[in-house]
Write an enzyme that holds these catalytic residues in place. Structure first.
Site, PDB file in Angstrom:
ATOM      1  CD1 TRP A   1      37.691  39.606  37.741  1.00 29.35           C
ATOM      2  CD2 TRP A   1      36.773  38.837  39.632  1.00 29.35           C
ATOM      3  NE1 TRP A   1      38.713  39.235  38.590  1.00 29.35           N
ATOM      4  CE2 TRP A   1      38.180  38.764  39.745  1.00 29.35           C
ATOM      5  CE3 TRP A   1      35.980  38.402  40.693  1.00 29.35           C
ATOM      6  CZ2 TRP A   1      38.816  38.259  40.895  1.00 29.35           C
ATOM      7  CZ3 TRP A   1      36.610  37.908  41.830  1.00 29.35           C
ATOM      8  CH2 TRP A   1      38.001  37.840  41.928  1.00 29.35           C
TER       9      TRP A   1
ATOM     10  CG  ASP B   1      33.628  44.580  39.491  1.00 27.91           C
ATOM     11  OD1 ASP B   1      34.423  45.394  40.008  1.00 27.91           O
ATOM     12  OD2 ASP B   1      33.758  43.341  39.570  1.00 27.91           O
TER      13      ASP B   1
ATOM     14  CE  LYS C   1      42.140  43.075  41.798  1.00 30.12           C
ATOM     15  NZ  LYS C   1      40.765  42.666  41.557  1.00 30.12           N
TER      16      LYS C   1
HETATM   17  C1  LIG Z   1      39.810  41.688  41.949  1.00 30.22           C
HETATM   18  C2  LIG Z   1      38.439  41.821  41.381  1.00 30.22           C
HETATM   19  C3  LIG Z   1      37.303  41.470  42.102  1.00 30.22           C
HETATM   20  C4  LIG Z   1      37.379  40.859  43.483  1.00 30.22           C
HETATM   21  O1  LIG Z   1      37.782  41.818  44.384  1.00 30.22           O
HETATM   22  P1  LIG Z   1      37.818  41.531  45.952  1.00 30.22           P
HETATM   23  O2  LIG Z   1      38.077  42.912  46.466  1.00 30.22           O
HETATM   24  O3  LIG Z   1      38.911  40.562  46.195  1.00 30.22           O
HETATM   25  O4  LIG Z   1      36.494  41.012  46.346  1.00 30.22           O
HETATM   26  C5  LIG Z   1      36.068  41.660  41.532  1.00 30.22           C
HETATM   27  N1  LIG Z   1      35.947  42.181  40.308  1.00 30.22           N
HETATM   28  C6  LIG Z   1      37.010  42.535  39.573  1.00 30.22           C
HETATM   29  C7  LIG Z   1      36.817  43.110  38.208  1.00 30.22           C
HETATM   30  C8  LIG Z   1      38.296  42.365  40.087  1.00 30.22           C
HETATM   31  O5  LIG Z   1      39.364  42.726  39.371  1.00 30.22           O
END
Ligand SMILES: *Cc1c(COP(=O)(O)O)cnc(C)c1O
Length: 360
Positions: A102, A172, A196
């Site tokens: 990511w 993030d 998540k």
């Molecule tokens: C799932 C995830 C993303 C992507 O998320 P989206 O909402 O599908 O854009 C980005 N960063 C991390 C750490 C993730 O787990």
């Protein structure tokens, strides 16, 4: 049909009491004669839902008053672009620490907008740990330093917030937000896709120090401009109302559980049990350095990859679903977010022991 134990990395399991409450309120929310999906985002019903969700999230995380909380769309992925557009001028320096997939994607977007440097990269260790912060080649005048506190695919997590004197920290938190207490005041901005550990897909939370607002570059689409969204109460256009409502129910549930202190204790215990079972077995393995092991996403391999499909088949038959690892790393991955109780982790551990006994 009975509910299965869902170890999906995202969209992921939600707490059953939240689903039941949503079911009970489905056709008639609080006596208004409509479902949440059917009311105006500008009407009194949704206003009440929206502001309660924000208040509860602020309470859970102890968000300081000088931070704005935004409820946006586009996922964490759209924030990869929104962040440089809002926080960095076109010639500004932006620094990234990459500890997995990511983080790499975040860098790839940032490169389109600013003078981007990867100041530390876990590639050398095949993304199984966190490069020593003393070795990070940060730039003193960077507009921000970005990192990924929990890499969902590799299962690599920072258990401490890195120091970033003089440079706003941007993170993030998609797969670890609300898993334990967090000192929001250490950050310039944190963001997370909801699917998540918060609620349904379609909602993205951004929490930003208001002193960073107001500098979006001229060409920033209005929908991505944090100041405009903050001024509009995250309603520059129609927000994802139902996802926002479910997130609010999850926040209420978390407060009932005792808040993030209590969740942190539970999550620590869940992870300790699962890694303990993996480590004491000669059949299962997790490659991540113990100090960087994720509490939320636990990848593991079987001694013989030829047994992977059998493992998944028998696990599925036992009601243990979505254990297949990400295609980029193979093996298995158990995502054990807030909605997965310790008993479900123990059920997985028993299944793993039994599988090893029969096939190991
Ligand atoms: C799932 C995830 C993303 C992507 O998320 P989206 O909402 O599908 O854009 C980005 N960063 C991390 C750490 C993730 O787990």
């Amino acid at each position: 049909m009975a509910r299965v134990i869902n170890f999906s990395a995202g969209p992921a399991a939600l707490p059953v009491p939240v689903l039941e409450r949503a079911r009970d309120e489905m056709t008639d929310w609080h006596g208004c004669g409509m479902s949440v999906m059917e009311v105006s985002h500008r009407g009194p019903e949704f206003k009440a839902i929206a502001s309660k969700a924000e208040d509860d999230l602020r309470r859970l995380l102890g968000v300081p008053d000088n931070y704005r909380v935004l409820f946006l769309q586009g996922g964490a992925t759209l924030q990869f672009s929104a962040i440089p557009l809002n926080l960095a001028a076109p010639n500004a320096l932006v620094d990234y620490v990459v500890t997995g997939s990511w983080g790499k994607k975040a860098v790839a977007e940032a490169r389109r907008y600013a003078n981007t440097a990867v100041v530390a990269d876990g590639a050398e260790g095949n993304y199984t740990g966190i490069p020593d912060p003393a070795s990070w080649t940060r730039r003193e005048h960077a507009a921000y330093l970005h990192y990924t506190p929990n890499e969902t695919i590799g299962g690599v997590e920072f258990h401490d917030i890195p120091d970033s004197p003089g440079v706003p920290l941007v993170a993030d938190f998609s797969s670890t937000i609300l898993s334990r207490p967090l000192d929001v005041s250490r950050f310039g901005l944190i963001y997370a896709g909801a699917q998540k550990n918060i609620g349904p897909a379609g909602l993205t939370i951004v929490i930003v120090d208001e002193s960073l607002l107001g500098h979006a570059r001229e060409t920033t689409p209005a929908m991505l401009d944090y100041s405009k969204q903050a001024d509009a109460g995250s309603m520059s256009n129609t927000p994802p109302t139902y996802a926002w409502y479910i997130a609010g129910l999850v926040f209420e549930w978390l407060l009932e559980q005792g808040g993030l202190e209590a969740m942190g204790e539970k999550n620590r215990e869940k992870a300790a049990r699962l890694y303990g079972a993996i480590d004491q077995s000669a059949f299962y393995a997790n490659p991540v350095e113990p100090a960087a092991r994720s509490w939320m996403n636990v990848p593991f391999t079987l001694a013989d990859p030829a047994l992977d499909s059998r493992f998944l088949e028998l696990a599925g038959a036992a009601g243990l679903k979505n254990l297949k690892g990400h295609r980029s790393v193979g093996g298995m991955r158990a995502s054990i977010y807030n909605a997965i109780p310790l008993e479900h982790v123990e059920t997985l551990i028993s299944f793993m022991a039994e599988f090893e006994r029969r096939h190991g």
